[in-house]
Design a protein around this motif. Sequence first.
Motif, PDB file in Angstrom:
ATOM      1  N   ASP A   1       0.822  -1.213   0.000  1.00  0.00           N
ATOM      2  CA  ASP A   1       0.000   0.000   0.000  1.00  0.00           C
ATOM      3  C   ASP A   1       0.858   1.266   0.000  1.00  0.00           C
ATOM      4  N   ARG A   2       2.064   1.172   0.578  1.00  0.00           N
ATOM      5  CA  ARG A   2       2.959   2.327   0.624  1.00  0.00           C
ATOM      6  C   ARG A   2       3.851   2.428  -0.620  1.00  0.00           C
ATOM      7  N   GLY A   3       3.669   1.497  -1.556  1.00  0.00           N
ATOM      8  CA  GLY A   3       4.495   1.514  -2.757  1.00  0.00           C
ATOM      9  C   GLY A   3       5.865   0.914  -2.558  1.00  0.00           C
ATOM     10  N   VAL A   4       6.036   0.150  -1.475  1.00  0.00           N
ATOM     11  CA  VAL A   4       7.319  -0.490  -1.162  1.00  0.00           C
ATOM     12  C   VAL A   4       7.305  -1.919  -1.695  1.00  0.00           C
ATOM     13  N   ILE A   5       8.437  -2.387  -2.213  1.00  0.00           N
ATOM     14  CA  ILE A   5       8.561  -3.777  -2.677  1.00  0.00           C
ATOM     15  C   ILE A   5       8.922  -4.661  -1.483  1.00  0.00           C
ATOM     16  N   PRO A   6       8.026  -5.566  -1.063  1.00  0.00           N
ATOM     17  CA  PRO A   6       8.356  -6.447   0.063  1.00  0.00           C
ATOM     18  C   PRO A   6       9.150  -7.664  -0.417  1.00  0.00           C
ATOM     19  N   LEU A   7      10.148  -8.041   0.341  1.00  0.00           N
ATOM     20  CA  LEU A   7      10.913  -9.257   0.084  1.00  0.00           C
ATOM     21  C   LEU A   7      10.788 -10.167   1.297  1.00  0.00           C
ATOM     22  N   VAL A   8      10.464 -11.424   1.050  1.00  0.00           N
ATOM     23  CA  VAL A   8      10.209 -12.378   2.133  1.00  0.00           C
ATOM     24  C   VAL A   8      11.234 -13.506   2.056  1.00  0.00           C
ATOM     25  N   ALA A   9      11.861 -13.806   3.182  1.00  0.00           N
ATOM     26  CA  ALA A   9      12.773 -14.950   3.249  1.00  0.00           C
ATOM     27  C   ALA A   9      11.960 -16.240   3.171  1.00  0.00           C
ATOM     28  N   GLY A  10      12.268 -17.064   2.197  1.00  0.00           N
ATOM     29  CA  GLY A  10      11.536 -18.318   2.031  1.00  0.00           C
ATOM     30  C   GLY A  10      11.981 -19.386   3.003  1.00  0.00           C
ATOM     31  N   PHE A  11      11.289 -20.566   2.946  1.00  0.00           N
ATOM     32  CA  PHE A  11      11.787 -21.762   3.621  1.00  0.00           C
ATOM     33  C   PHE A  11      11.561 -21.743   5.128  1.00  0.00           C
ATOM     34  N   GLN A  12      10.887 -20.718   5.668  1.00  0.00           N
ATOM     35  CA  GLN A  12      10.852 -20.563   7.127  1.00  0.00           C
ATOM     36  C   GLN A  12       9.537 -19.951   7.592  1.00  0.00           C
ATOM     37  N   GLY A  13       9.245 -20.178   8.857  1.00  0.00           N
ATOM     38  CA  GLY A  13       8.068 -19.576   9.462  1.00  0.00           C
ATOM     39  C   GLY A  13       8.179 -19.633  10.968  1.00  0.00           C
ATOM     40  N   LEU A  14       7.037 -19.460  11.632  1.00  0.00           N
ATOM     41  CA  LEU A  14       6.990 -19.460  13.090  1.00  0.00           C
ATOM     42  C   LEU A  14       5.942 -20.460  13.537  1.00  0.00           C
ATOM     43  N   SER A  15       6.332 -21.326  14.457  1.00  0.00           N
ATOM     44  CA  SER A  15       5.386 -22.312  14.987  1.00  0.00           C
ATOM     45  C   SER A  15       4.349 -21.630  15.863  1.00  0.00           C
ATOM     46  N   ARG A  16       3.103 -21.919  15.597  1.00  0.00           N
ATOM     47  CA  ARG A  16       2.018 -21.344  16.403  1.00  0.00           C
ATOM     48  C   ARG A  16       2.040 -21.899  17.817  1.00  0.00           C
ATOM     49  N   GLU A  17       2.483 -23.145  17.976  1.00  0.00           N
ATOM     50  CA  GLU A  17       2.436 -23.800  19.284  1.00  0.00           C
ATOM     51  C   GLU A  17       3.455 -23.239  20.270  1.00  0.00           C
ATOM     52  N   ASN A  18       4.689 -22.972  19.809  1.00  0.00           N
ATOM     53  CA  ASN A  18       5.734 -22.585  20.758  1.00  0.00           C
ATOM     54  C   ASN A  18       6.533 -21.353  20.335  1.00  0.00           C
TER      55      ASN A  18
END
Length: 427
Positions: free
Chosen positions: A126-143
Amino acid sequence: MALIIQKYGGSSIPTIERIKDVARRVVATRTRGQDVVVVMSAMGGTTDELLRRARDIASGPPPRELDALLATGEQASNALTAMAIHALGAEACSFTGWQAGVITSPAHGEADIVDVQPHRIRCALDRGVIPLVAGFQGLSRENADVTTVGRGGSDTTAVALAAALEADICEIYTDVSGVYTADPKVVPEAGLLHHLTHQQMREMAAGGAKVLALPSVDYAGKHAVTLHVRSSYHDRPGTVVSGAPGITAHRPPVISVTHDPCVAKVTLTGVLEPTVAVEAVREAMVAAGIGAAVLRTAPASDGRNADIALALPRTAVATGLTALRTHRTDIGYEHVMCDSHAATASLVGCGLSIFPGIVATLRRTLTNIGVPYTPIAVTDTRISLLCPPSRLFDAVRALHRAFVAGPLCQPLSPPIPRVGVPLALQP
C-alpha cells in the motif's frame, strides 16, 4: 494493478552479481506498473555449507537450533537483494518468514505452512514499497519457535503468500527455462512443456522432477494458484501450471518421463490380507509425514501370502521403517526388508492404465536394452518402476524415445505469447 509473486531459487543467485541482476528484474516488473512481492531462497550452496558447519560441531545437532541456523541463509540473500533494489532507486523492505506472517506446524525441518497472515506485506504494498520475504521458514504457532519447511520450502512459501494475497500469478524463477518432458541434463533432446495442470505437475514432482517442490504443487492445486516456471537468465516464456488444461491439437498419453535416483525399496513379506494391508500402509505413511510412497503387491513365493513393495524417499527410510514397525499389527506382515540403493523411473500422463500398448511398449523398451525393472505403481496418471541406479539414465532415455519422442506422441501446441506480457496474465 496486477499482483505478482516472484520467487528466486538458489541457482538464480549464486553470486552478488546475480543478486544485482535479480534486483533489476524486480524493479523492471514494478516499473511496468505491477505490484510485486519477492520470495528469496538462500544463495546457491549456502544451506549445504551451514549444514556442514553444524555437523562439524555435532553429528546430530538439535533440530530447533538447526532450524535457527538454516533460516539465516534466506535472510541474508533477502536483505542483500533489498539493498540491491535500494541501490537502483526503488524502495524495498526485507521480512523474515515470521515477520511476513508465515505460521507453521512445530515439526522442525519439515514443518507445514498452516496459515499466512500477511498484514505487514499488504501495508508495504500500500505504501508503494517492494516487500521481500525470506523463504523456507516460518513461526510455529504452538511454541513461537523458528521452523523450516524442508528442502524446496521457498517454493511453498511463495505459493502460500500468493494464495493469502490473492495474487494474479506466482512466478518461480530458476536456472532452467521451465518444465521439460525429461531432465534435459539426462535427455538433451527433452522438450519444453508450455502448459501443465496442477495434477500433471504433481505427478511429475512425485515422480522425481525437481523443478517444483511437491508440497508447493499440492498447495497451489488446493488454493487454485497459477504458477509460471521461468528462467531468471532470460525473458522467454516458460511453463504455466494451472487448474485448467491447455489448448492442444492432440494430447498424448505420456507427457513426460521423470526419475528419482534417491529411493529406497522396502518390502513387507508374509502379508495375509493385501487389500487391508495396503490401506494400512498408506495411513501409516501419511501419519509419518511421508507423502511420496508408492506401493505394489505381488504373490509371495510360498503361494499363500503376499509381498508389498514400497518405494520411499531415501531420506525418509528411518521414519518409514519406524512407522511400519509401529503399525505392524494393523498392517499384518511377517518381515520387513530394505534396499536403500534403488531408483525409480516414471511415465506421467493421462489414461495410462487403459491406453492400449503402454505397458507392452514399456516392457519391450526396457527388455531390448537389458534393464531389469519392477513395476511399483500403475495408475491413470503415473506408471512408476524400480530399476538399478546404475541403469537409471539408460532407462529414462529409452523411455523418452519410446513414449515422448516416438510415434505415441504428437507435439503439444504451445500458446503464442504477447511480447512483454507474462504468459499467464494474457487474455
